[in-house]
Design a protein around this motif. Structure first.
Motif, PDB file in Angstrom:
ATOM      1  N   LEU A 509       0.858  -1.175   0.000  1.00  0.00           N
ATOM      2  CA  LEU A 509       0.000   0.000   0.000  1.00  0.00           C
ATOM      3  C   LEU A 509       0.897   1.228   0.000  1.00  0.00           C
ATOM      4  N   VAL A 510       0.598   2.163  -0.863  1.00  0.00           N
ATOM      5  CA  VAL A 510       1.368   3.406  -0.932  1.00  0.00           C
ATOM      6  C   VAL A 510       0.500   4.529  -0.371  1.00  0.00           C
ATOM      7  N   PHE A 511       1.075   5.291   0.580  1.00  0.00           N
ATOM      8  CA  PHE A 511       0.347   6.369   1.242  1.00  0.00           C
ATOM      9  C   PHE A 511       0.921   7.729   0.852  1.00  0.00           C
ATOM     10  N   ASP A 512       0.027   8.695   0.717  1.00  0.00           N
ATOM     11  CA  ASP A 512       0.423  10.097   0.563  1.00  0.00           C
ATOM     12  C   ASP A 512      -0.583  10.927   1.343  1.00  0.00           C
ATOM     13  N   CYS A 513      -0.078  11.858   2.154  1.00  0.00           N
ATOM     14  CA  CYS A 513      -0.967  12.640   3.034  1.00  0.00           C
ATOM     15  C   CYS A 513      -1.864  11.712   3.852  1.00  0.00           C
ATOM     16  N   GLY A 514      -1.279  10.587   4.279  1.00  0.00           N
ATOM     17  CA  GLY A 514      -1.984   9.670   5.167  1.00  0.00           C
ATOM     18  C   GLY A 514      -3.065   8.837   4.516  1.00  0.00           C
ATOM     19  N   MET A 547      -5.116   6.331   6.888  1.00  0.00           N
ATOM     20  CA  MET A 547      -4.472   5.550   7.938  1.00  0.00           C
ATOM     21  C   MET A 547      -5.086   5.975   9.268  1.00  0.00           C
ATOM     22  N   GLY A 548      -5.837   5.078   9.876  1.00  0.00           N
ATOM     23  CA  GLY A 548      -6.514   5.405  11.124  1.00  0.00           C
ATOM     24  C   GLY A 548      -5.698   5.126  12.362  1.00  0.00           C
ATOM     25  N   GLU A 549      -4.627   4.320  12.212  1.00  0.00           N
ATOM     26  CA  GLU A 549      -3.841   3.941  13.396  1.00  0.00           C
ATOM     27  C   GLU A 549      -2.423   3.585  12.993  1.00  0.00           C
ATOM     28  N   PHE A 550      -1.492   3.972  13.850  1.00  0.00           N
ATOM     29  CA  PHE A 550      -0.123   3.457  13.802  1.00  0.00           C
ATOM     30  C   PHE A 550       0.183   2.914  15.188  1.00  0.00           C
ATOM     31  N   ALA A 551       0.778   1.730  15.233  1.00  0.00           N
ATOM     32  CA  ALA A 551       1.055   1.103  16.526  1.00  0.00           C
ATOM     33  C   ALA A 551       2.374   0.348  16.483  1.00  0.00           C
ATOM     34  N   GLY A 580       4.722  -6.777  16.084  1.00  0.00           N
ATOM     35  CA  GLY A 580       5.468  -5.876  15.215  1.00  0.00           C
ATOM     36  C   GLY A 580       4.688  -4.590  15.045  1.00  0.00           C
ATOM     37  N   PRO A 581       5.221  -3.636  14.308  1.00  0.00           N
ATOM     38  CA  PRO A 581       4.447  -2.413  14.058  1.00  0.00           C
ATOM     39  C   PRO A 581       3.270  -2.726  13.156  1.00  0.00           C
ATOM     40  N   HIS A 582       2.157  -2.067  13.391  1.00  0.00           N
ATOM     41  CA  HIS A 582       1.043  -2.255  12.468  1.00  0.00           C
ATOM     42  C   HIS A 582       0.379  -0.928  12.138  1.00  0.00           C
ATOM     43  N   PHE A 583      -0.244  -0.943  10.974  1.00  0.00           N
ATOM     44  CA  PHE A 583      -0.905   0.229  10.424  1.00  0.00           C
ATOM     45  C   PHE A 583      -2.336  -0.180  10.099  1.00  0.00           C
ATOM     46  N   ALA A 584      -3.301   0.612  10.527  1.00  0.00           N
ATOM     47  CA  ALA A 584      -4.695   0.310  10.218  1.00  0.00           C
ATOM     48  C   ALA A 584      -5.222   1.312   9.213  1.00  0.00           C
ATOM     49  N   VAL A 585      -5.910   0.807   8.196  1.00  0.00           N
ATOM     50  CA  VAL A 585      -6.567   1.694   7.248  1.00  0.00           C
ATOM     51  C   VAL A 585      -8.056   1.722   7.575  1.00  0.00           C
ATOM     52  N   GLY A 586      -8.614   2.919   7.530  1.00  0.00           N
ATOM     53  CA  GLY A 586     -10.022   3.093   7.872  1.00  0.00           C
ATOM     54  C   GLY A 586     -10.181   4.081   9.001  1.00  0.00           C
ATOM     55  N   TYR A 625     -16.371   9.007   8.496  1.00  0.00           N
ATOM     56  CA  TYR A 625     -16.126   7.616   8.856  1.00  0.00           C
ATOM     57  C   TYR A 625     -16.138   6.702   7.633  1.00  0.00           C
ATOM     58  N   PHE A 626     -15.313   5.658   7.707  1.00  0.00           N
ATOM     59  CA  PHE A 626     -15.216   4.686   6.617  1.00  0.00           C
ATOM     60  C   PHE A 626     -15.995   3.406   6.911  1.00  0.00           C
ATOM     61  N   GLY A 627     -16.307   3.173   8.183  1.00  0.00           N
ATOM     62  CA  GLY A 627     -17.022   1.956   8.549  1.00  0.00           C
ATOM     63  C   GLY A 627     -16.160   0.712   8.527  1.00  0.00           C
ATOM     64  N   CYS A 628     -14.837   0.892   8.602  1.00  0.00           N
ATOM     65  CA  CYS A 628     -13.924  -0.257   8.631  1.00  0.00           C
ATOM     66  C   CYS A 628     -12.636   0.155   9.344  1.00  0.00           C
ATOM     67  N   HIS A 629     -11.895  -0.837   9.770  1.00  0.00           N
ATOM     68  CA  HIS A 629     -10.611  -0.605  10.453  1.00  0.00           C
ATOM     69  C   HIS A 629      -9.810  -1.895  10.298  1.00  0.00           C
ATOM     70  N   THR A 630      -8.868  -1.910   9.374  1.00  0.00           N
ATOM     71  CA  THR A 630      -8.137  -3.138   9.043  1.00  0.00           C
ATOM     72  C   THR A 630      -6.666  -2.988   9.402  1.00  0.00           C
ATOM     73  N   ASP A 631      -6.196  -3.808  10.355  1.00  0.00           N
ATOM     74  CA  ASP A 631      -4.814  -3.755  10.831  1.00  0.00           C
ATOM     75  C   ASP A 631      -3.905  -4.617   9.962  1.00  0.00           C
ATOM     76  N   ILE A 632      -2.760  -4.061   9.599  1.00  0.00           N
ATOM     77  CA  ILE A 632      -1.770  -4.773   8.784  1.00  0.00           C
ATOM     78  C   ILE A 632      -0.430  -4.704   9.495  1.00  0.00           C
ATOM     79  N   THR A 633       0.130  -5.864   9.851  1.00  0.00           N
ATOM     80  CA  THR A 633       1.323  -5.930  10.691  1.00  0.00           C
ATOM     81  C   THR A 633       2.565  -6.329   9.899  1.00  0.00           C
ATOM     82  N   ILE A 634       3.681  -5.656  10.196  1.00  0.00           N
ATOM     83  CA  ILE A 634       4.994  -6.084   9.696  1.00  0.00           C
ATOM     84  C   ILE A 634       5.630  -6.936  10.782  1.00  0.00           C
TER      85      ILE A 634
END
Length: 675
Positions: A509-514, A547-551, A580-586, A625-634
């Motif tokens: 996934l490529v992000f720009d301005c979050g 990107m709704g979350e960085f952890a 590991g670090p994870h990023f959530a989209v939504g 709101y997007f109605g979703c929150h999907t975590d993706i972990t490295i």
């Protein structure tokens, strides 16, 4: 009841008739035989009480055998087969098949209304094909759409009621009234029972009552503490919703009793079966085994049959009037307590052009429906007053070491949260000194992300990161924030990840301005299919998603256990996100409750509850709101570094080469040393 009896009798007669011509007659004969068997299920409930386990298993297999993988190629539930046999009518008949498939559950629950409308729908279409001139495909579709529109109010109202009303609860009654040592009770639910459900129940029966109570206590206390840490009053609540997979009834029974001690009655509802209420292939509610995940996937967008602006208005109106009717029950509902499972055989779906699929216009309508639905629900079950908890356990399909792995997961779910709380606070204190965090992969992992953090105006009282211990999100092991979108960007890459039960290979996934601006994976041969797979199951057709979350996950014990038992590819995101670090989209982690103050154990308020998207709720909640929150972990083994970056460009390392290097975090490396 009269209508049901008439419909059942008429269906029985079809088996002897030859009115309908081939190729359609084959479908009607097979479905009539199936519906006759379903009716017999309800009629002979008392007789089944004396049945042996083998007899229950035989019936269960007969009810679900048509969609099992070994039979699916020649099933009308398979859109490809339906189209092959029925041509232009294929998608209509495969929709009808799936709607009728839900009658299995209605028979076990004695839901006469649901059985009746399903039977009558079948008979109406049978009657249309019994005429000298068969109906056009458009006419068949109109019958199906009329069915949806005519009964939308009833189906939505019942779904809302059963989610918040503890009275006469079908599943709770089975759990509390059955001898759970006798696993025949599993066949009273009307769900598909695989070896996983049977063996899970048998395994839990091998545990002592004390072990069961402790498993349940971790779960119920997490729920209770979630209210405390969120500064919400649990005494205002009267119900809690347990969502789980069959086989865990001993733990669920203990949880029901423990929740009762807190003043909460338990609500347990089945996953949605009517197309009006189903959403993608995901199951929310109690469920048995999934007879064939490809069947669920093939029908994830069946609502494309009827999705138009009129339906959206009709369903939203139905939700509003239903919540108005059950307003008092909704106000005292505390939220869900979820038991996830993992270890099932990994599933990578086949995308079929014969399935119902949303048009671009329908995708926008679905987004509108999701958005408005969330707002209605939040008005009655208020986000700033409810909470939740979620925990996960393996099932026997995970392998021959299942008992050993299960006990390891119990250990992970009950780690010393005080130890993690202290170490995580050290990480947070460092993160709060900077405005940027850099995350890089190593080896073949191409991750290169820069995360922009909120500015703390009063660092003595404020923090950006929540110190997550074992309450709503079990097990322990992460610090998380909602990033500032402006300035957040880069490439996120994982070699393999499982999201909502689906496998993604080489996900980028490529992000720009979050926000996600580009994406790909390598699941399919064509780039078009790969992008559609991501659009369907991660982006959910939002033209841009934030990107709704960085952890930063800190549960190295879970990571080492995953490596030891070679189960990393089977872990649910609930555990994987701690590895590991994870990023959530939504949406952010604070969606619908951004204005409710949240504090860490050290007393500091977490101010990073909003981002530029969620802040739009003040003017137009529909845009927020997007109605979703999907975590993706490295995972740690693909992780090069995590470093803070200050205004002068000076860096402080938290992780280097997959190991914690920040002073005070050395304890997190101990599990690695024990490998």
């Amino acid at each position: 009841m009269e209508r049901y009896e008439l419909a059942r009798e008429r269906i029985g007669e079809i088996l002897e008739e030859k009115t309908v011509a081939e190729p359609y007659r084959d479908f009607f004969i097979k479905e009539a035989a199936f519906l006759k068997k379903v009716a017999a299920v309800m009629d002979h409930e008392q007789e089944r009480e004396a049945w042996s386990l083998g007899e229950h298993q035989k019936l269960n297999h007969e009810l679900y055998e048509d969609v099992l993988p070994e039979n699916y190629e020649n099933s009308y539930g398979n859109p490809a087969y339906a189209q092959k046999m029925l041509g232009e009518y294929g998608r209509d008949f495969t929709f009808l098949y799936t709607e009728l498939h839900g009658t299995i559950a209605y028979a076990f629950e004695k839901k006469i209304w649901d059985l009746t409308v399903g039977f009558e729908l079948f008979l109406e279409i049978y009657s249309a094909f019994s005429q000298e001139e068969i109906p056009s495909e458009k006419q068949v579709r109109e019958i199906l759409v009329s069915y949806v529109n005519d009964y939308c109010q009833d189906m939505v109202e019942e779904r809302i009621r059963e989610a918040i009303d503890a009275k006469d609860n079908f599943a709770v009654n089975i759990i509390m009234d059955s001898d759970l040592q006798d696993v025949r009770y599993l066949y009273r639910f009307g769900e598909f029972i695989s070896d996983d459900q049977l063996q899970t129940a048998e395994f839990l029966n091998s545990l002592s009552q004390n072990e069961i109570d402790e498993m349940a206590r971790t779960y119920t206390e997490g729920y209770r503490i979630g209210f405390i840490t969120g500064r919400k009053d649990i005494t205002k609540k009267k119900t809690v919703n347990i969502r789980y997979h069959l086989g865990f009834e001993r733990m669920v029974k203990a949880a029901i009793l423990q929740f009762k001690e807190m003043g909460l009655e338990t609500v347990i509802y089945r996953h949605s079966l009517h197309a009006v209420n189903r959403r993608n292939q995901f199951r929310s509610g109690f469920t048995g085994g999934i007879a064939n995940p490809q069947f669920d996937y093939d029908h994830r967008q069946d609502s494309a049959l009827f999705m138009d602006s009129d339906f959206v208005k009709r369903k939203l109106r139905a939700m509003q009037t239903s919540y108005d009717e059950y307003e008092e029950l909704a106000a005292v509902h505390g939220g869900p307590a979820v038991i996830e499972t993992f270890g099932e055989t990994p599933f990578s779906p086949v995308s079929k052009p014969e399935s119902w699929n949303f048009t671009e216009a329908q995708q926008k309508l679905q987004l509108e429906l999701d958005n408005e639905s969330s707002q209605i629900t939040n008005r009655y079950i208020k986000g700033d007053e409810r909470s939740f908890t979620i925990i996960a356990y393996p099932v026997p399909a995970i392998g021959v070491k299942f008992p050993e792995i299960f006990r390891e997961i119990v250990k992970i779910n009950t780690l010393d949260y005080k130890k993690y709380q202290t170490i995580q606070q050290t990480i947070i204190d460092t993160l709060d000194t900077c405005e940027w965090v850099e995350v890089k992969g190593k080896g073949d992992n191409e991750t290169d992300m820069l995360i922009h953090l909120h500015t703390l105006t009063d660092p003595k009282k404020q923090t950006n990161f929540e110190n997550c211990v074992a309450d709503v999100n079990i097990p322990v092991g992460e610090v998380f924030t909602s990033p500032v979108l402006a300035g957040t960007g880069g490439t996120l890459h994982v070699s393999q990840v499982y999201l909502n039960g689906l496998q993604f290979r080489d996900l980028k996934l490529v992000f720009d301005c979050g926000q996600v601006i580009d994406y790909t994976c390598s699941n399919f041969e064509s780039e078009e299919e790969n992008r559609k797979y991501i659009e369907d199951n991660i982006l959910y057709h939002h033209p841009k998603i934030a990107m709704g979350e960085f952890a930063i996950g800190t549960n190295t014990t879970a990571y080492v256990a995953a490596q030891k038992y070679q189960i990393a590819d089977k872990l649910p995101i609930l555990i994987a996100e701690k590895m590991g670090p994870h990023f959530a989209v939504g949406d952010t982690c604070y969606s619908w409750a951004e204005d409710t103050p949240v504090f860490n154990p050290d007393g500091k308020e977490i101010i990073a509850r909003d981002n530029e998207i969620s802040e739009m709720r003040k003017d137009d909640p529909g845009l927020a709101y997007f109605g979703c929150h999907t975590d993706i972990t490295i995972p740690y083994d693909e992780l090069g570094s995590i470093r803070t970056v200050d205004d002068e460009g000076e860096m402080t390392s938290i992780i280097e080469d997959g190991r914690f290097v920040l002073p005070g975090t050395e304890g997190l490396n101990e599990p690695f040393e024990e490998q």
